[in-house]
Design an enzyme around this catalytic site. Structure first.
Site, PDB file in Angstrom:
ATOM      1  N   ASP A 184       0.852  -1.205   0.000  1.00 25.69           N
ATOM      2  CA  ASP A 184       0.000   0.000   0.000  1.00 25.69           C
ATOM      3  C   ASP A 184       0.880   1.244   0.000  1.00 25.69           C
ATOM      4  O   ASP A 184       2.102   1.150   0.039  1.00 25.69           O
ATOM      5  CB  ASP A 184      -0.964  -0.026   1.203  1.00 25.69           C
ATOM      6  CG  ASP A 184      -0.230  -0.026   2.540  1.00 25.69           C
ATOM      7  OD1 ASP A 184       0.867  -0.607   2.607  1.00 25.69           O
ATOM      8  OD2 ASP A 184      -0.742   0.565   3.508  1.00 25.69           O
ATOM      9  N   HIS A 509       1.335  -8.715  -3.939  1.00 27.66           N
ATOM     10  CA  HIS A 509       0.343  -7.669  -3.649  1.00 27.66           C
ATOM     11  C   HIS A 509       1.122  -6.386  -3.371  1.00 27.66           C
ATOM     12  O   HIS A 509       1.410  -6.036  -2.229  1.00 27.66           O
ATOM     13  CB  HIS A 509      -0.498  -8.101  -2.444  1.00 27.66           C
ATOM     14  CG  HIS A 509      -1.609  -7.160  -2.107  1.00 27.66           C
ATOM     15  ND1 HIS A 509      -2.884  -7.287  -2.614  1.00 27.66           N
ATOM     16  CD2 HIS A 509      -1.646  -6.073  -1.297  1.00 27.66           C
ATOM     17  CE1 HIS A 509      -3.656  -6.328  -2.136  1.00 27.66           C
ATOM     18  NE2 HIS A 509      -2.928  -5.576  -1.329  1.00 27.66           N
ATOM     19  N   ASP A 552       0.751 -17.233  -5.050  1.00 25.83           N
ATOM     20  CA  ASP A 552       1.401 -16.136  -5.767  1.00 25.83           C
ATOM     21  C   ASP A 552       0.354 -15.410  -6.601  1.00 25.83           C
ATOM     22  O   ASP A 552       0.341 -15.499  -7.831  1.00 25.83           O
ATOM     23  CB  ASP A 552       2.535 -16.679  -6.655  1.00 25.83           C
ATOM     24  CG  ASP A 552       3.218 -15.554  -7.415  1.00 25.83           C
ATOM     25  OD1 ASP A 552       3.077 -14.375  -6.995  1.00 25.83           O
ATOM     26  OD2 ASP A 552       3.882 -15.850  -8.432  1.00 25.83           O
ATOM     27  N   GLU A 561       1.716 -10.218   0.092  1.00 20.98           N
ATOM     28  CA  GLU A 561       2.103  -8.814   0.129  1.00 20.98           C
ATOM     29  C   GLU A 561       3.580  -8.747   0.500  1.00 20.98           C
ATOM     30  O   GLU A 561       4.193  -9.756   0.882  1.00 20.98           O
ATOM     31  CB  GLU A 561       1.245  -8.037   1.146  1.00 20.98           C
ATOM     32  CG  GLU A 561       1.489  -6.529   1.071  1.00 20.98           C
ATOM     33  CD  GLU A 561       0.417  -5.664   1.726  1.00 20.98           C
ATOM     34  OE1 GLU A 561      -0.583  -6.216   2.220  1.00 20.98           O
ATOM     35  OE2 GLU A 561       0.599  -4.429   1.734  1.00 20.98           O
TER      36      GLU A 561
HETATM   37  O1  9MR Z   1       2.082  -7.171   9.217  1.00 22.32           O
HETATM   38  C1  9MR Z   1       0.768  -6.896   9.674  1.00 22.32           C
HETATM   39  C2  9MR Z   1       0.183  -8.142  10.276  1.00 22.32           C
HETATM   40  O2  9MR Z   1       0.904  -8.527  11.405  1.00 22.32           O
HETATM   41  C3  9MR Z   1      -1.278  -7.899  10.619  1.00 22.32           C
HETATM   42  O3  9MR Z   1      -1.847  -9.119  11.041  1.00 22.32           O
HETATM   43  C4  9MR Z   1      -2.018  -7.349   9.403  1.00 22.32           C
HETATM   44  C5  9MR Z   1      -3.481  -7.054   9.691  1.00 22.32           C
HETATM   45  O4  9MR Z   1      -3.618  -6.005  10.584  1.00 22.32           O
HETATM   46  O5  9MR Z   1      -1.402  -6.165   8.966  1.00 22.32           O
HETATM   47  C6  9MR Z   1      -0.081  -6.363   8.533  1.00 22.32           C
HETATM   48  O6  9MR Z   1       0.459  -5.157   8.131  1.00 22.32           O
HETATM   49  C7  9MR Z   1      -0.086  -4.551   6.960  1.00 22.32           C
HETATM   50  C8  9MR Z   1      -0.446  -3.128   7.362  1.00 22.32           C
HETATM   51  O7  9MR Z   1      -1.524  -3.172   8.262  1.00 22.32           O
HETATM   52  C9  9MR Z   1      -0.764  -2.252   6.176  1.00 22.32           C
HETATM   53  N1  9MR Z   1       0.276  -2.308   5.188  1.00 22.32           N
HETATM   54  C10 9MR Z   1       0.525  -3.658   4.743  1.00 22.32           C
HETATM   55  C11 9MR Z   1       0.988  -4.506   5.885  1.00 22.32           C
HETATM   56  C12 9MR Z   1       1.411  -5.892   5.427  1.00 22.32           C
HETATM   57  O8  9MR Z   1       0.349  -6.688   5.022  1.00 22.32           O
END
Ligand code: 9MR
Length: 583
Positions: A184, A509, A552, A561
């Protein structure tokens, strides 16, 4: 006529065709697709019903160079599947090879040589450059992934949740620079904290190595190591996230909702800074304190920077002392304020670990006992692996690293910390010999969470510290097993780093990779990895087993991601292995 036949044969012999060879590529042969060090263990795992022998050949399957017998079977504690072990540790000759299991096929190519991970390590570090915003990425640094200026972040609004007398809701502020967090386009202080902390630790542990390392970024050659230049890019942004009036750190700079899969420069939704939080302020204080001591050496190149970091750290700490329970709870926040914020939360209830990390870093840098005394640094709770929501181990690794500069009160506690730390490391490796891929990562199904590849890499870091404490090489070999796991010796068959290995993520992602029109994703990024919770509900997961729950597919934000904190842990592990075990 002869000539024609020859030409026909050449055509037929397209890429990969090897005259006289019946073996085809087999995805069931799982090995480190980058390679192995001449003098370290070399293990491949066969994920198929097979037995008998295996051999190594040179590329083209021309010359057999080593033969061995498969051992096993091993039984996966995660899926119950059987695997077989091909151990070629005894083969030490530098070169490029394939591993063949007769009747099954051959592996992806790999190399045996000293510092075999140098390239993938550099790419993983360079990936932070590709995450930069508020700048263009010219072709001479970014190659075919060059892109125009994006996200100026010069017109960011103070969200109602962050309003203060001096900066009421709607105040326009500037918070440019830094790295995109992940796939993101937002920036989060909590996640920047552990990311920067891990990479500064890497520098503190191996300064001589990184003084020589250049990775072709705009600052290369400016007298500051590239690793520190890249971190400086993000640290400067972090400094803008501190409220100048009271010292608290905004939790994040974000759009209200995630942007679509558009190019960075086309993502133009309004951005906000939201609520100041204790967690963000303490993570901020920790890495600013750490930066103050690391960048002191570069006062001439970056005048005033170390001082700025230390002052910022002290103020953020003071704010957190005055606001010890400013928890970031996005659901609650949305009940009270508009617009609703629906991007990554990086929230958390337990703040003891953040207090410990900030206090430890401030103490190490300043030597002031008040920081040491401010909080109980050694609660009884068992040690736990570092991640963005649990940073206690970051404090402990820093204390261990700086044992020599600690005062007497602190030094007294070090023997107990060392024995707890090695005990923790021993817990991580227990039972590894029984696992299907012979990696510590497999010892606990709970390791397969969102970002499981980072769990694997962070375990590696702990094992490297255990080696530092004991000089026992077995810890390095277990860390190396986790690195092998990340680079292909695992239940998915993927090498999880984009662009490095025979089978790597092609559809992460990651908005920049997905929108740039270039087939290959930005290189050097680590995919989150297997995650059986499958929160994204993508239809393409091949399996529900913990270690196989990876797809993937760009829809899979829960397994495919990328994120800066995951990359940082990988960068630490892969460089440290080349430096410590790379012969
Ligand atoms: O790394 C984060 C993971 O531990 C959480 O379970 C998840 C849901 O809250 O979010 C992950 O972090 C994401 C972040 O919230 C937004 N940017 C992308 C991150 C990686 O997926």
């Amino acid at each position: 006529m002869m000539y024609r036949i020859f030409f026909f044969l050449l055509l037929f012999a397209g890429p990969g065709f090897q005259p006289g060879i019946s073996q085809a590529l087999s995805g069931a042969i799982r090995l480190n697709q980058t390679g192995y060090y001449p003098n370290a263990p070399k293990i491949a795992i066969i994920a198929a019903e097979t037995q008998g022998g295996f051999y190594l050949t040179t590329p083209g399957l021309k010359k057999k160079v080593f033969r061995g017998r498969l051992k096993g079977p091993q039984v996966s504690s995660l899926s119950g599947r059987e695997t077989w072990v091909a151990d070629f540790s005894a083969f030490r000759k530098t070169g490029k090879y394939l591993l063949v299991v007769p009747g099954l096929g051959h592996s992806y190519p790999f190399e045996i040589k000293p510092e075999v991970h140098a390239e993938v390590a550099r790419a993983a570090l360079k990936s932070f450059y590709f995450q930069r915003m508020s700048t263009s990425l010219p072709e001479k640094y970014a190659g075919k992934w060059h892109r125009p200026f994006s996200h100026p972040d010069t017109n960011v609004l103070v969200h109602a949740s962050a309003a203060s007398p001096e900066r009421p809701a709607g105040t326009r502020i500037q918070t440019p620079g830094g790295w995109y967090d992940a796939g993101d386009y937002n920036k989060y202080i909590v996640n920047s904290g552990i990311t920067v902390g891990a990479l500064l630790a890497l520098y503190e542990d191996f300064p001589d190595y990184f003084k020589k390392l250049e990775i072709n970024i705009p600052e290369s050659g400016n007298g500051v190591p590239d690793l520190l230049d890249e971190l400086h890019w993000n640290l400067r942004w972090m400094l803008t996230m501190q409220d100048p009036y009271d010292g608290g750190a905004y939790h994040k700079c974000t759009t209200a909702s995630f942007e679509g899969f558009v190019k960075p420069e086309e993502a133009r939704a309004q951005r906000y800074v939201v609520q100041k939080s204790t967690q963000a302020s303490l993570d901020f204080a920790a890495v600013m304190a750490q930066s103050a001591r690391v960048y002191r050496e570069f006062d001439a190149e970056l005048p005033g920077f170390a001082d700025t970091c230390l002052a910022a750290a002290r103020r953020a700490w003071a704010w957190a002392q005055a606001n010890p329970r400013a928890i970031y709870d996005q659901a609650k926040l949305n009940e009270q304020f508009d617009p609703d914020i629906n991007t990554g939360a990086y929230g958390g209830q337990g703040l003891a670990d953040e207090f410990i990390w900030a206090a430890a870093e401030l103490y190490i840098t300043s030597g002031e006992e008040a920081y040491w005394q401010a909080i109980g640094l050694f609660p009884e709770a068992p040690l736990s692996l570092q991640n963005w929501g649990d940073v206690r181990n970051m404090a402990y690794m820093s204390l261990l690293r700086h044992e020599n500069r600690l005062g007497p009160v602190a030094k007294e506690r070090m023997p107990a910390l060392k024995s707890r730390f090695t005990g923790f490391a021993d817990g991580l490796i227990r039972n590894t010999e029984n696992q299907a891929y012979l990696a510590p990562m497999e010892n606990d199904p709970e390791n397969y969470e969102w970002g499981s590849t980072a769990v694997c890499a962070n375990q590696g870091i702990v094992l490297i510290y255990a080696y530092g404490l004991t000089a026992d090489k077995k810890y390095l070999d277990y860390a190396l097993a986790n690195l092998d796991y990340l680079l292909g010796r695992n239940a998915t068959g993927y090498s999880f780093i984009t662009g490095y290995g025979g089978k790597t993520p092609m559809h992460p992602h990651h908005r920049p990779s997905e929108s740039d029109g270039v087939e290959e994703p930005v290189p050097g990024l680590i995919a989150g990895g297997p995650n059986p919770a499958q929160q994204d509900k993508c239809p393409t997961y091949p399996s529900k087993w913990p270690d196989e729950s990876y797809t993937d597919d760009v829809c899979s934000y829960a397994s495919n991601e990328i994120a800066i904190n995951w990359n940082a842990a990988f960068v630490y592990l892969v460089f440290a292995m080349d430096i410590l075990r790379g012969e």
